[in-house]
Scaffold this motif. Structure first.
Motif, PDB file in Angstrom:
ATOM      1  N   THR A 284       0.833  -1.205   0.000  1.00  0.00           N
ATOM      2  CA  THR A 284       0.000   0.000   0.000  1.00  0.00           C
ATOM      3  C   THR A 284       0.865   1.251   0.000  1.00  0.00           C
ATOM      4  O   THR A 284       0.568   2.228  -0.702  1.00  0.00           O
ATOM      5  CB  THR A 284      -0.930   0.002   1.222  1.00  0.00           C
ATOM      6  N   TRP A 285       1.955   1.230   0.771  1.00  0.00           N
ATOM      7  CA  TRP A 285       2.868   2.378   0.801  1.00  0.00           C
ATOM      8  C   TRP A 285       3.444   2.635  -0.588  1.00  0.00           C
ATOM      9  O   TRP A 285       3.515   3.786  -1.034  1.00  0.00           O
ATOM     10  CB  TRP A 285       3.996   2.125   1.805  1.00  0.00           C
ATOM     11  N   ILE A 286       3.862   1.574  -1.290  1.00  0.00           N
ATOM     12  CA  ILE A 286       4.394   1.724  -2.649  1.00  0.00           C
ATOM     13  C   ILE A 286       3.326   2.305  -3.577  1.00  0.00           C
ATOM     14  O   ILE A 286       3.594   3.231  -4.364  1.00  0.00           O
ATOM     15  CB  ILE A 286       4.914   0.376  -3.183  1.00  0.00           C
ATOM     16  N   ASN A 287       2.117   1.791  -3.486  1.00  0.00           N
ATOM     17  CA  ASN A 287       1.035   2.290  -4.342  1.00  0.00           C
ATOM     18  C   ASN A 287       0.760   3.762  -4.067  1.00  0.00           C
ATOM     19  O   ASN A 287       0.528   4.547  -4.995  1.00  0.00           O
ATOM     20  CB  ASN A 287      -0.231   1.460  -4.138  1.00  0.00           C
ATOM     21  N   ASP A 288       0.785   4.153  -2.794  1.00  0.00           N
ATOM     22  CA  ASP A 288       0.571   5.569  -2.457  1.00  0.00           C
ATOM     23  C   ASP A 288       1.712   6.426  -2.993  1.00  0.00           C
ATOM     24  O   ASP A 288       1.482   7.498  -3.586  1.00  0.00           O
ATOM     25  CB  ASP A 288       0.465   5.739  -0.938  1.00  0.00           C
ATOM     26  N   PHE A 289       2.953   5.968  -2.792  1.00  0.00           N
ATOM     27  CA  PHE A 289       4.119   6.729  -3.263  1.00  0.00           C
ATOM     28  C   PHE A 289       4.034   6.960  -4.764  1.00  0.00           C
ATOM     29  O   PHE A 289       4.308   8.061  -5.259  1.00  0.00           O
ATOM     30  CB  PHE A 289       5.395   5.967  -2.907  1.00  0.00           C
ATOM     31  N   THR A 290       3.647   5.930  -5.502  1.00  0.00           N
ATOM     32  CA  THR A 290       3.628   6.044  -6.955  1.00  0.00           C
ATOM     33  C   THR A 290       2.356   6.704  -7.483  1.00  0.00           C
ATOM     34  O   THR A 290       2.123   6.734  -8.686  1.00  0.00           O
ATOM     35  CB  THR A 290       3.835   4.657  -7.602  1.00  0.00           C
ATOM     36  N   HIS A 291       1.577   7.224  -6.577  1.00  0.00           N
ATOM     37  CA  HIS A 291       0.497   8.147  -6.948  1.00  0.00           C
ATOM     38  C   HIS A 291       0.731   9.529  -6.322  1.00  0.00           C
ATOM     39  O   HIS A 291      -0.189  10.341  -6.223  1.00  0.00           O
ATOM     40  CB  HIS A 291      -0.868   7.591  -6.534  1.00  0.00           C
ATOM     41  N   GLY A 292       1.986   9.765  -5.901  1.00  0.00           N
ATOM     42  CA  GLY A 292       2.381  11.086  -5.443  1.00  0.00           C
ATOM     43  C   GLY A 292       2.149  11.371  -3.983  1.00  0.00           C
ATOM     44  O   GLY A 292       2.318  12.517  -3.542  1.00  0.00           O
ATOM     45  N   HIS A 293       1.809  10.346  -3.181  1.00  0.00           N
ATOM     46  CA  HIS A 293       1.516  10.557  -1.763  1.00  0.00           C
ATOM     47  C   HIS A 293       2.596   9.880  -0.918  1.00  0.00           C
ATOM     48  O   HIS A 293       2.633   8.649  -0.829  1.00  0.00           O
ATOM     49  CB  HIS A 293       0.138  10.003  -1.408  1.00  0.00           C
ATOM     50  N   VAL A 294       3.464  10.672  -0.323  1.00  0.00           N
ATOM     51  CA  VAL A 294       4.598  10.131   0.417  1.00  0.00           C
ATOM     52  C   VAL A 294       4.285  10.101   1.906  1.00  0.00           C
ATOM     53  O   VAL A 294       3.928  11.115   2.500  1.00  0.00           O
ATOM     54  CB  VAL A 294       5.869  10.965   0.170  1.00  0.00           C
ATOM     55  N   HIS A 295       4.392   8.913   2.503  1.00  0.00           N
ATOM     56  CA  HIS A 295       4.234   8.752   3.944  1.00  0.00           C
ATOM     57  C   HIS A 295       5.524   8.136   4.487  1.00  0.00           C
ATOM     58  O   HIS A 295       6.359   7.628   3.743  1.00  0.00           O
ATOM     59  CB  HIS A 295       3.064   7.810   4.276  1.00  0.00           C
ATOM     60  N   HIS A 296       5.646   8.180   5.797  1.00  0.00           N
ATOM     61  CA  HIS A 296       6.750   7.442   6.411  1.00  0.00           C
ATOM     62  C   HIS A 296       6.510   5.949   6.229  1.00  0.00           C
ATOM     63  O   HIS A 296       5.369   5.483   6.164  1.00  0.00           O
ATOM     64  CB  HIS A 296       6.864   7.798   7.894  1.00  0.00           C
ATOM     65  N   LEU A 297       7.587   5.195   6.137  1.00  0.00           N
ATOM     66  CA  LEU A 297       7.479   3.764   5.880  1.00  0.00           C
ATOM     67  C   LEU A 297       6.729   3.067   7.010  1.00  0.00           C
ATOM     68  O   LEU A 297       6.869   3.437   8.182  1.00  0.00           O
ATOM     69  CB  LEU A 297       8.869   3.152   5.729  1.00  0.00           C
ATOM     70  N   PRO A 298       5.931   2.058   6.669  1.00  0.00           N
ATOM     71  CA  PRO A 298       5.208   1.328   7.719  1.00  0.00           C
ATOM     72  C   PRO A 298       6.165   0.520   8.584  1.00  0.00           C
ATOM     73  O   PRO A 298       7.239   0.114   8.136  1.00  0.00           O
ATOM     74  CB  PRO A 298       4.270   0.420   6.926  1.00  0.00           C
ATOM     75  N   LYS A 299       5.777   0.287   9.835  1.00  0.00           N
ATOM     76  CA  LYS A 299       6.601  -0.527  10.730  1.00  0.00           C
ATOM     77  C   LYS A 299       6.578  -1.989  10.309  1.00  0.00           C
ATOM     78  O   LYS A 299       7.575  -2.705  10.430  1.00  0.00           O
ATOM     79  CB  LYS A 299       6.118  -0.361  12.164  1.00  0.00           C
ATOM     80  N   ASP A 300       5.418  -2.437   9.817  1.00  0.00           N
ATOM     81  CA  ASP A 300       5.289  -3.829   9.374  1.00  0.00           C
ATOM     82  C   ASP A 300       5.614  -3.899   7.884  1.00  0.00           C
ATOM     83  O   ASP A 300       4.829  -3.456   7.052  1.00  0.00           O
ATOM     84  CB  ASP A 300       3.860  -4.315   9.624  1.00  0.00           C
ATOM     85  N   ILE A 301       6.786  -4.446   7.558  1.00  0.00           N
ATOM     86  CA  ILE A 301       7.160  -4.565   6.139  1.00  0.00           C
ATOM     87  C   ILE A 301       7.072  -6.013   5.658  1.00  0.00           C
ATOM     88  O   ILE A 301       7.232  -6.277   4.470  1.00  0.00           O
ATOM     89  CB  ILE A 301       8.584  -4.033   5.881  1.00  0.00           C
ATOM     90  N   GLY A 302       6.825  -6.926   6.582  1.00  0.00           N
ATOM     91  CA  GLY A 302       6.772  -8.345   6.231  1.00  0.00           C
ATOM     92  C   GLY A 302       7.909  -9.100   6.901  1.00  0.00           C
ATOM     93  O   GLY A 302       9.065  -8.662   6.856  1.00  0.00           O
ATOM     94  N   THR A 303       7.589 -10.227   7.495  1.00  0.00           N
ATOM     95  CA  THR A 303       8.575 -11.008   8.250  1.00  0.00           C
ATOM     96  C   THR A 303       9.731 -11.488   7.379  1.00  0.00           C
ATOM     97  O   THR A 303      10.876 -11.577   7.821  1.00  0.00           O
ATOM     98  CB  THR A 303       7.886 -12.223   8.892  1.00  0.00           C
ATOM     99  N   HIS A 304       9.430 -11.775   6.108  1.00  0.00           N
ATOM    100  CA  HIS A 304      10.435 -12.349   5.213  1.00  0.00           C
ATOM    101  C   HIS A 304      10.865 -11.362   4.125  1.00  0.00           C
ATOM    102  O   HIS A 304      11.304 -11.780   3.057  1.00  0.00           O
ATOM    103  CB  HIS A 304       9.897 -13.636   4.578  1.00  0.00           C
ATOM    104  N   TYR A 305      10.736 -10.064   4.407  1.00  0.00           N
ATOM    105  CA  TYR A 305      11.090  -9.053   3.402  1.00  0.00           C
ATOM    106  C   TYR A 305      12.127  -8.107   3.981  1.00  0.00           C
ATOM    107  O   TYR A 305      12.051  -7.714   5.153  1.00  0.00           O
ATOM    108  CB  TYR A 305       9.842  -8.276   2.971  1.00  0.00           C
ATOM    109  N   ASP A 306      13.074  -7.731   3.123  1.00  0.00           N
ATOM    110  CA  ASP A 306      14.182  -6.880   3.548  1.00  0.00           C
ATOM    111  C   ASP A 306      14.053  -5.523   2.851  1.00  0.00           C
ATOM    112  O   ASP A 306      14.227  -5.435   1.635  1.00  0.00           O
ATOM    113  CB  ASP A 306      15.513  -7.558   3.184  1.00  0.00           C
ATOM    114  N   LEU A 307      13.754  -4.483   3.624  1.00  0.00           N
ATOM    115  CA  LEU A 307      13.637  -3.125   3.087  1.00  0.00           C
ATOM    116  C   LEU A 307      14.696  -2.251   3.741  1.00  0.00           C
ATOM    117  O   LEU A 307      14.779  -2.181   4.971  1.00  0.00           O
ATOM    118  CB  LEU A 307      12.247  -2.560   3.369  1.00  0.00           C
ATOM    119  N   ARG A 308      15.506  -1.603   2.911  1.00  0.00           N
ATOM    120  CA  ARG A 308      16.535  -0.704   3.450  1.00  0.00           C
ATOM    121  C   ARG A 308      16.593   0.569   2.612  1.00  0.00           C
ATOM    122  O   ARG A 308      16.451   0.522   1.380  1.00  0.00           O
ATOM    123  CB  ARG A 308      17.914  -1.365   3.438  1.00  0.00           C
TER     124      ARG A 308
END
Length: 388
Positions: A200-224
């Motif tokens: 959802t954060w990616i979808n919002d960003f790519t429609h021009g709406h920037v929020h702080h990254l969510p705390k829950d990114i997925g147990t098996h996903y690496d975001l840096r």
């Protein structure tokens, strides 16, 4: 081919039933599958087409027997993958898989006919003439509708990248309105092992709406988020050594010209060339040497990478008020913004061009199955996202 889930099998059966109901009519009838990047559209089409061709070539009592069917995709790198699949399946031929322009021109010359057409990445179909690529009609889908009895296509308006293939769902539905048609919409994310909150954060960003990254990114996903592009590159190289299929990609905004020479992206100590034209039958991301290149939307769209390191280039900045800004004058992909006679309002044109840039970001952010690393050229955007 990846195995299908129960719901995917049900959808393949639904499309096959639609196809057999309409294949002996004068046509055309159209089945549309809508879905964001990573929702399993292509794997569904691959299984569907394999079953279509198996019936056409081996089942004399099927309504599909001896039908002439083609699988189309307007992307040379994705086409290589499908032709590789064809070499492994007993009832698929490499010639079954074509670029749309090639088939349209063959149909126009009477060199072939078409009963059923399966179109992957239909949002890449040309929606105006493109003489450079030998398409002289005004819309590739309209040309194909005049030739086939059944068309099955997948579509995602957030992956439209160029003015010459500019589509929206509204434009597509208006074109298909006169014909018998059904559609489904896929929503479950199969590619990314990320949380729904991050998608959802990616979808919002790519429609021009920037929020702080969510705390829950997925147990098996690496975001840096990186403050140094070279450090990000080194991390991607390490991941590539560990698990393979990890690459650096970038948005436009750096020197890039189709002149056969190398053009470099430089960010501090980071200095790598753009992806070179791939003359081999192997997709760009699977070539070992491309770990030392920067991928673009033209080599990465439609592909799964394990880890992707994304450079957000100069066209994207964050204002002092934390609003995402898209600078058209900093976009260096000149092919993206070719003039369209059907968009005359200046403000609409600006809005469309900005969305095309954000669509490219959407495509690139959703490449990674296991992880996404981001470096932003704009320092304020880097800090807002949490670069360390």
């Amino acid at each position: 081919m990846l195995p299908l889930t129960r719901d995917q099998k049900h959808l393949v059966d639904q499309i096959l039933a639609f196809t057999t109901d309409h294949v002996n009519e004068t046509g055309p009838a159209v089945f549309t599958v809508y879905g964001d990047a990573g929702t399993g559209k292509s794997v569904i089409l691959a299984h569907l087409f394999n079953q279509l061709q198996t019936a056409a070539r081996t089942q004399p009592n099927s309504p599909l027997t001896q039908t002439t069917n083609y699988f189309l995709v307007n992307h040379p790198e994705i086409l290589k993958v499908y032709r590789e699949i064809a070499g492994q399946a007993p009832h698929l031929l490499k010639k079954d898989f074509q670029r749309p322009t090639t088939l349209i021109n063959q149909l126009a010359k009477g060199q072939t006919t078409a009963d059923v057409l399966v179109i992957d990445e239909a949002h890449l179909l040309l929606s105006q003439s493109d003489h450079y690529n030998n398409f002289y009609g005004d819309n590739q889908l309209r040309s194909l509708l005049t030739a086939a009895k059944v068309i099955i296509l997948v579509f995602d308006e957030t992956q439209v990248l160029r003015m010459k293939s500019y589509w929206t769902e509204e434009r597509l539905e208006r074109l298909l309105m006169p014909y018998p048609h059904q559609h489904v919409r896929l929503t479950h994310q199969f590619r990314m092992q990320a949380s729904d909150a991050l998608v959802t954060w990616i979808n919002d960003f790519t429609h021009g709406h920037v929020h702080h990254l969510p705390k829950d990114i997925g147990t098996h996903y690496d975001l840096r988020i990186f403050n140094d592009a070279e450090q990000m590159r080194q991390t991607i190289v390490a991941k590539n050594n560990q698990v393979g299929l990890s690459r650096i990609v970038s948005t436009s905004g750096y020197p890039s010209t189709l002149d056969g020479g190398k053009h470099y992206i430089t960010e501090g100590h980071f200095h790598l060339p753009w992806d070179q034209y791939n003359y081999t039958s192997t997709p760009w991301a699977e070539l070992p040497q491309t770990i030392d290149e920067v991928g673009s939307i033209y080599t990465c769209q439609g592909f799964d990478l394990n880890y992707v390191g994304l450079i957000l280039g100069p066209p994207l900045t964050l204002s002092p008020q934390d609003q995402l800004e898209v600078h058209l004058d900093r976009y260096t992909d000149v092919e993206a913004f070719k003039r369209r006679a059907d968009i005359t309002d200046k403000q609409e044109l600006i809005a469309v061009k900005k969305q095309l840039i954000l669509n490219a970001v959407n495509v690139l952010m959703k490449r990674g199955v296991q992880g996404l690393y981001i470096y932003a050229h704009d320092a304020h955007l880097r800090q807002f996202l949490g670069a360390k």
